[in-house]
Write a protein that holds these residues in place. Structure first.
Motif, mmCIF file in Angstrom:
data_model
loop_
_atom_site.group_PDB
_atom_site.id
_atom_site.type_symbol
_atom_site.label_atom_id
_atom_site.label_comp_id
_atom_site.label_asym_id
_atom_site.label_seq_id
_atom_site.Cartn_x
_atom_site.Cartn_y
_atom_site.Cartn_z
ATOM 1 N N UNK A 178 2.099 1.607 0.951
ATOM 2 C CA UNK A 178 2.450 2.092 -0.531
ATOM 3 C C UNK A 178 4.068 1.455 -0.664
ATOM 4 N N UNK A 179 4.306 0.935 -1.803
ATOM 5 C CA UNK A 179 5.692 0.597 -2.015
ATOM 6 C C UNK A 179 6.136 1.129 -3.353
ATOM 7 N N UNK A 180 5.507 2.156 -3.782
ATOM 8 C CA UNK A 180 5.680 3.084 -4.876
ATOM 9 C C UNK A 180 5.110 2.055 -6.001
ATOM 10 N N UNK A 181 5.687 1.192 -6.491
ATOM 11 C CA UNK A 181 5.262 0.486 -7.720
ATOM 12 C C UNK A 181 4.147 -0.662 -7.540
ATOM 13 N N UNK A 182 4.023 -0.731 -6.367
ATOM 14 C CA UNK A 182 2.458 -1.419 -6.063
ATOM 15 C C UNK A 182 2.181 -1.093 -4.500
#
Ligand code: ZN
Ligand code: ZN
Lengths: 328, 400
Positions: free
Chosen positions: B94-98
């Motif tokens: 999980x990288x937050x925006x993608x």
């Protein structure tokens, strides 16, 4: 047909007799994401709205998990007021789960927004400019934003500047006006009265901070919630945790902070109403700085507490900070 | 057959700030792991292809759990006295925006938890705890260590053999306390163990304790009298008893599942009644949901938090709107599966794979696949033997 006609006539008669009465008119259903926006919404909406606040007093919106009842309130609402800037990590899931058709309003829109790495010197009056600034000044090198749950591109705690709170109020009044035209005059009037109080508050904070010695203005809190207060009023805040309370501070973060406390001769340290006091107590023990009380960062206190409204909260924080510094 | 997804695979290209296009392939992948009811085998299916991609021979028939990350499937083999682990081959970052996704072949891991009669297993925050009833001992290992095969399991002993459960909670562990005189009876409460593995002395009574679940930062266990709700506290977990509401019919909860995305619990209560539980509500914290016939299995929906699912003995799958507190759609999937007979007879089980719901049909040898939104079957996958306990792992992400 007769009963229906009679009912309709009765309604008409009532309307004619009492053209401005609220009785029978459904209040505007409003959801506010957390207590500070709830307080603003109440100040603007008065008794024309029925308000549900999701994250209540002393609640931490960064890590809040919505409940089915929150989804039900959101489904009923016609206006949903949120801070935006990724403050409410739960928001997208909640909006989707509720299937709401409400207008979702980011009340920080148009406020002076600081980038997440904070402490910028220039103001940005609108989001486009803030966006530009972000990309020029703190642009990512790998092509995607990595604006994660714990580190958005912007600092979300914009309400800690009273100037921004004015923008919040204007946005809320505008949102209510668009949905409930009949109430618009009342909303505008309430907003104007509240903004006057905000301006008094702003002047009060500025003069109190101006009275503090220049070398006694570094203070410690548990998470980076006061970037706007710092930017607006000129105190220097340090915190072991970042912009969100979600991630734990590492041992290295804490060690670095303790070094910084000594180097910068920090004047005071405070716990926050929404976070575990243990971290601050540890830093206090290691640096000899005595905790100066509790600051209200991301939530109001309950009704009996010292920060039951936004105005009370800002005044409480101000006196807590200034008296701790004076006593240091 | 091929199971159709709503959204097609897309190739996402974005113009990066540096000016060159950054292309990352957006992939959605789901694997379903299915244990046979009586044979010692787990089969892995690619849900999109509807094909078996691998099968794993175990020591005994298994009940399956998945880790929160979806990287490991735990195969609890009550009669073969062990818990084996399967690496699912799918990892999401999980990288937050993608999100990133990496896909490899599934594999049976070397790590094993051995002991007499493991039944309940709980994984939380990357630590799995299996409880071995005939020893009264919980064995814990981290998911990371299980994948790497690096760590010996840690033992935490309760006072006597019993049908128990252990629940990791941060640095603490919650362990059931056995009935003082009857080893065959259900536990009488929860004891808290500290980071050093020793009891802290904190005890919460819970008569006939059976059934545990997690939702958000809460853990709940079911008792004859209500629920114990465990929340993080400043020093140690805070354990609170939530009594059943007075308006409920006669009954008690013995199985719980927890919401994802919305914080709530769903439990059985009476044969035809489930109960939606919001432990933080002052009023209406228990809302009964009536079913047309007796319940066979139920689950929450991780991708569509508004919905929960229940399968009833008439062969119907029901979609429960957890906000409205009632069934809003039903679909017939199988021949009837009576709840008369032995509790361990082969009956359908539910798993959720993103937008799709998968229901095992052991007697017909099928997995039925239902789209959550339309609530219509989109296909069925034929499975050898008696497909029974199942879990789904996967998601969408970019492959770099
Ligand atoms: Zn904050
Ligand atoms: Zn059991």
């Amino acid at each position: 047909m007769r009963p229906l006609t009679q009912a309709a006539l009765a309604g008409l008669a009532f309307a004619v007799l009492a053209p401005t009465a609220q009785a029978g008119a459904e209040p505007l259903e409003v959801v506010a994401s957390f207590s500070i926006i709830g307080d603003f919404a109440g100040a603007v909406g008065g008794d024309r709205i029925r308000l549900t606040t999701l994250v209540g007093p002393n609640g931490d919106a960064h890590v809040y998990e919505p409940r089915p009842a929150d989804a039900a309130a959101t489904a009923r609402a016609r206006v949903v007021l949120v801070n935006g800037l990724r403050f409410e990590g739960f928001l997208d899931r909640l909006i989707e789960a509720s299937g709401t058709t409400a207008t979702v309003v980011e009340v920080s829109k148009g406020a002076h927004i600081l980038p997440a790495n904070g402490k910028a010197d220039d103001h940005h009056a609108d989001e486009d400019k803030a966006e530009e600034h972000h990309h020029d000044g703190s642009g990512d090198d790998d092509g995607h934003a990595h604006a994660g749950h714990d580190h958005g591109a912007y600092d979300p705690h914009a309400w800690q500047s009273v100037d921004n709170a004015e923008r919040y109020i204007r946005n809320i009044a505008e949102a209510f006006c668009l949905t409930d035209r009949d109430g618009c005059a009342a909303y505008q009037e309430n907003a104007a009265a509240y903004i006057e109080q905000l301006e008094e508050l702003d002047a009060e904070i500025k003069s109190a901070i101006a009275g503090l010695a220049k070398d006694r203005r570094t203070i410690i809190t548990s998470h980076d919630a006061f970037g706007y207060f710092e930017h607006e009023y000129g105190l220097h805040f340090l915190a072991p945790k970042g912009l969100s309370t979600e991630a734990d501070a590492s041992a290295a973060d804490i060690a670095a902070l303790i070094r910084q406390v000594r180097e910068e001769r920090a004047a005071a340290i405070f716990v926050e109403n929404i976070t575990n006091p243990r971290l601050v107590e540890q830093i206090s023990a290691e640096t000899g700085l005595k905790p100066g009380g509790a600051l209200y960062s991301d939530a109001l206190s309950d009704q009996d507490g010292p920060a039951a409204t936004y105005l009370d909260m800002m005044r409480h924080n101000l006196t807590t900070i200034t008296s701790a510094i004076a006593g240091s | 057959m091929t199971v159709r997804f709503h959204r097609p695979m897309i190739l996402a290209c974005a113009i990066a700030l540096s000016g060159y296009p950054a292309c990352a392939e957006q992939i959605e992948a789901w694997r379903v792991f299915v244990a046979d009811h009586s044979e010692p085998v787990v089969r892995a299916f690619d849900l999109r292809e509807g094909k078996e991609v691998d099968r794993f021979a175990l020591a005994g028939a298994a009940r399956l759990h998945r880790s929160q990350s979806g990287r490991v499937v735990y195969a609890v083999q009550r009669d073969a006295n062990r818990v084996q682990m399967i690496g699912t081959g799918i990892a999401l970052g999980d990288h937050g925006d993608h999100g990133d996704i990496t896909i490899e072949a599934p594999a049976l891991l070397d790590a094993i938890l051995a002991g007499r009669k493991p039944v309940h297993l709980v994984e939380r925050d990357g630590t799995v705890a299996a409880f071995f009833d005939d020893e009264g001992i919980a064995r814990l290992v981290s998911e990371h260590a299980a994948l790497e095969g690096t760590e010996e399991p840690r033992d935490i002993a309760s006072s006597a053999p019993h049908h128990g459960v252990a629940i990791p909670f941060g640095v603490h562990l919650l362990v059931t306390r056995p009935h003082p005189s009857d080893p065959g009876a259900l536990p009488v409460g929860l004891d808290l163990f500290g980071p050093d593995g020793a009891p802290t002395g904190d005890h919460a009574p819970c008569p006939d304790l059976h059934g545990e679940a997690q939702s958000g930062n809460l853990v709940a266990v079911a008792c004859a009298t209500g629920l114990l709700v465990v929340a993080p506290g400043p020093e140690r977990p805070d354990i609170r008893h939530l009594p059943y509401a007075t308006g409920l019919p006669e009954g008690k909860t013995t199985k719980l599942v927890g919401g994802k995305g919305l914080r709530y619990f769903l439990g059985n209560f009476a044969a035809r009644t489930l109960v939606l539980i919001d432990p933080t509500q002052a009023e209406e914290s228990f809302r009964p949901v009536e079913l047309p016939t007796r319940v066979v299995d139920f689950a929450t929906h991780p991708a569509k938090p508004r919905f929960a699912l229940a399968f009833t003995e008439d062969g119907y799958l029901h979609r429960i709107d957890v906000i409205a507190g009632q069934i809003d759609r039903s679909v017939r999937l199988t021949a009837p599966y009576s709840m008369d007979g032995h509790w361990s007879d082969p009956r359908p089980r539910i798993a959720v794979a993103g937008p799709l719901i998968v229901v095992s049909d052991p007697l017909a040898g099928h997995l039925h696949v239902v789209d959550t939104e339309t609530f219509e079957p989109t296909g069925a996958i034929a499975v050898e033997g008696e497909p029974f306990s199942l879990v789904a792992v996967g998601g969408a992400g970019e492959t770099h």
